[in-house]
Design a protein around this motif. Structure first.
Motif, mmCIF file in Angstrom:
data_model
loop_
_atom_site.group_PDB
_atom_site.id
_atom_site.type_symbol
_atom_site.label_atom_id
_atom_site.label_comp_id
_atom_site.label_asym_id
_atom_site.label_seq_id
_atom_site.Cartn_x
_atom_site.Cartn_y
_atom_site.Cartn_z
ATOM 1 N N ARG A 74 0.880 -1.166 0.000
ATOM 2 C CA ARG A 74 0.000 0.000 0.000
ATOM 3 C C ARG A 74 0.920 1.219 0.000
ATOM 4 N NH1 ARG A 74 -5.101 -0.877 3.616
ATOM 5 N NH2 ARG A 74 -5.712 0.854 2.302
ATOM 6 N N ASN A 75 0.707 2.197 0.894
ATOM 7 C CA ASN A 75 1.553 3.393 0.756
ATOM 8 C C ASN A 75 2.706 3.477 1.755
ATOM 9 O OD1 ASN A 75 0.671 4.548 3.176
ATOM 10 N ND2 ASN A 75 -0.918 5.773 2.196
ATOM 11 N N ARG A 123 0.544 -2.246 -6.484
ATOM 12 C CA ARG A 123 0.161 -1.197 -5.530
ATOM 13 C C ARG A 123 -1.340 -1.359 -5.309
ATOM 14 N NH1 ARG A 123 -1.592 1.840 -2.224
ATOM 15 N NH2 ARG A 123 -1.143 4.064 -2.044
ATOM 16 N N GLY A 152 -3.715 0.229 -4.447
ATOM 17 C CA GLY A 152 -4.221 1.588 -4.288
ATOM 18 C C GLY A 152 -3.721 2.403 -5.467
ATOM 19 N N GLY A 206 -1.746 5.964 -5.171
ATOM 20 C CA GLY A 206 -0.553 6.804 -5.043
ATOM 21 C C GLY A 206 0.719 6.001 -5.297
HETATM 22 C C1 3PG Z 1 -4.244 5.651 -2.540
HETATM 23 O O1 3PG Z 1 -3.211 6.170 -2.918
HETATM 24 O O2 3PG Z 1 -4.806 4.716 -3.147
HETATM 25 C C2 3PG Z 1 -4.911 6.165 -1.302
HETATM 26 O O3 3PG Z 1 -4.243 7.278 -0.828
HETATM 27 C C3 3PG Z 1 -5.000 5.084 -0.267
HETATM 28 O O4 3PG Z 1 -3.723 4.621 -0.015
HETATM 29 P P1 3PG Z 1 -3.489 3.264 0.774
HETATM 30 O O5 3PG Z 1 -4.091 2.178 -0.008
HETATM 31 O O6 3PG Z 1 -2.045 3.110 0.864
HETATM 32 O O7 3PG Z 1 -4.145 3.398 2.100
#
Ligand code: 3PG
Length: 335
Positions: free
Chosen positions: A66-67, A87, A89, A91
């Motif tokens: 994730r992030n 990823r 998500g 970002g």
């Molecule tokens: C993203 O970038 O998808 C959102 O900010 C959520 O990020 P995360 O999945 O790391 O919580």
């Protein structure tokens, strides 16, 4: 259950053995099936244990993050068998795309998949700020009946910083609110008719800063956006402006934000994302006109299902050599 029971037995991945390493929490019913696969090593705290993570990565062919996991050049160099980084998500600021490209490792992300969730949260935060909903709730629940007026959105100017998927969905949801919508995005390329359908005018950064009554911040964290909203920018904003931050926390200088709130120049701020996550408790928590949520704008049952669907499809594709749906780097499929 095992992925190797699929028809992809003869693929390269099947021969080398697929090991899917998940280094962060992917919770909820949606992810149960993935976590239960024989090929999956689910270590939700590994992102925070660099050396242990490198050790595990020696055998991993797929990395799911994730992030929080810093997938930098060093980590990539420590992953000799890695073929795919997923990823879970949107970002990408924690992933070194060029280092992945250089090693011919594919990167797949769920771009746009949580945009509706983020847009709905953005609207919720703006309405909560405009009508002091949280404060009124806390007061009413503690037996105080205090009726103070809020602000209508109708007729106001809503400025968006960044006009990617989440801002576009926000603009669409705002149709019907009677707001004047402007947006700044140096990379946006839209035809007049597309902009007309969003009801948005693309303007300069200065215009968003100076003309908006509400500013929603949808920008990613890059060297160019770090602390973009600072004391100088806050001072040029209209008095009473409401700020809703749902992109990346690093875009707002939080010390300057606190000063601008203290001076009374800002009408309020709602932050879903923070410069450091989780943040340490500080002054922001003391303001009645500040709403803080724990980076959940994009997290709904619906978005997590959609993210998992894409991620699972791309893990399967890494097995079969099919084109990756979420490819964001130069590698589009894995042979
Ligand atoms: C993203 O970038 O998808 C959102 O900010 C959520 O990020 P995360 O999945 O790391 O919580």
């Amino acid at each position: 259950p095992s992925l190797s029971s699929t028809s992809a037995h003869n693929s390269h991945q099947a021969r080398v053995g697929l090991m899917i390493l998940i280094t962060e929490d992917v919770w909820g019913a949606q992810f149960e099936g993935l976590r239960a696969l024989d090929e999956v090593c689910y270590e939700p705290d590994l992102w925070n244990q660099r050396e242990a993570m490198k050790e595990k990565l020696r055998n991993a062919t797929v990395l799911v993050v994730r992030n929080r996991t810093k997938v930098d050049a060093e980590l990539i160099a420590a992953s000799p068998n890695l073929k795919l980084i997923c990823r879970a998500g949107v970002g990408l600021d924690n992933i070194d795309l060029s280092a992945a490209d250089a090693r011919e490792i594919a990167v797949s992300a769920a771009l746009g998949v949580n945009a509706i969730s983020v847009a709905e949260h953005t609207l919720g935060l703006a309405l909560a700020l405009a009508r002091n909903i949280i404060t009124h709730d806390l007061q009413t629940e503690s037996g105080k009946w205090i009726r103070t007026p809020g602000m209508e959105l109708r007729g106001k100017t809503w400025g968006m910083l960044g006009f990617g998927a989440t801002a576009q969905c926000t603009a669409t949801l705002l149709q019907g609110f009677g707001v004047n919508k402007i947006a700044y995005d140096p990379y946006a390329k839209f035809s007049d008719s597309q902009l007309q359908s969003f009801g948005v005018e693309l303007v300069s950064l200065d215009s968003v800063i100076e003309k908006s009554d509400i500013i929603s911040v949808h920008l990613p964290h890059t060297p160019a956006t770090k602390n973009l909203l600072n004391a100088a920018e806050f001072s040029r904003m209209k008095k009473g402006v409401l700020i809703v931050s749902v992109g990346r926390g690093e875009v707002i200088d939080e010390t300057d934000l606190i000063a601008a709130l203290k001076s009374g120049h800002l009408g309020g701020a709602a932050l879903d994302v923070r410069a450091s996550e989780p943040p340490t408790i500080g002054e922001l928590e003391l303001f009645e006109n500040v709403i803080l949520t724990p980076h959940i704008a994009g997290i709904t049952h619906e978005s997590q299902s959609a993210i998992l669907e894409l991620l699972a499809a791309d893990i399967m594709s890494s097995y079969t050599g099919a084109e990756l749906r979420g490819a964001v780097g130069k590698i589009r499929s894995i042979s």
